[in-house]
Design an enzyme around this catalytic site. Structure first.
Site: not given
Length: 214
Positions: A123-125, A127-128
């Protein structure tokens, strides 16, 4: 040159702020009311705002912006989206409106293919990935830096860069900060998207042949 730094009080951001100050340029730390300003170098100018609700004039008077903020993979997905995606996109648009000359994004290796990342980081990746994609088409001069895993070791001043994939799996925050600081003005960094790890080439030499984004 006045450089606005999002994430200035973070582990990488505070080192970046110091390096910009030492270079003779003017860092302006974007901070929240609750930020610990004691981690910043003495005399650093601050601008108070929250990435989740940026004022329209947040980037006024800036020559460059560096987004070095990051929620990481351990925060709730809603906060990750608010900071790493929506906050970054909002700052990009406000920088463009303010006539900022270059926007430097601290992204992450794996942001191109977030679905292939470790489960806890996907999920973090993503968003990035979304923030990077917006920056590429926003109509502002940009650089996207995608380091591998960060360490707190002393910098070596020697790195490897690649528009495809680097061979190493770690790099010090100090060396990342040095690269980010140089990206605001190095001509070869304009429009570049590259991965970054510890390597054998000096930062100066490596920065001289960064491949431009396709």
């Amino acid at each position: 040159m006045r450089i606005l730094i999002a994430g200035a009080t973070g582990l990488t951001g505070r080192t970046l702020t110091r390096k910009i100050q030492q270079s003779g340029r003017t860092p302006v730390a974007l901070v929240r009311d609750s930020s610990d300003l004691s981690v910043l170098p003495d005399g650093v100018e601050t601008r108070t705002a929250d990435l989740t609700a940026l004022p329209d004039d947040v980037a006024e008077g800036m020559d460059a912006v560096i987004f070095a903020a990051g929620s990481g993979g351990d925060t709730p997905e809603s906060l990750t989206d608010a900071i790493d995606r929506d906050g970054a996109i909002s700052l990009i648009e406000k920088a463009k409106k303010a006539g900022v000359q270059r926007f430097v994004m601290l992204s992450s290796v794996g942001a191109d293919t977030p679905e292939k990342g470790l489960e806890g980081l996907r999920h973090y990746l993503k968003a990035k990935h979304d923030a990077d994609a917006h920056l590429k088409t926003a109509g502002i001069d940009f650089t996207i830096v995608r380091p591998v895993s960060l360490t707190d070791e002393d910098g070596t001043g020697r790195i490897e860069v690649s528009s495809d994939h680097v061979s190493g799996d770690t790099i010090s925050r100090e060396d990342v900060a040095e690269v980010l600081e140089r990206c605001v003005s190095v001509p070869e960094a304009s429009g570049a998207v590259f991965e970054l790890c510890k390597g054998d080439e000096s930062i100066s030499d490596a920065m001289g042949h960064i491949n431009r984004a396709a």
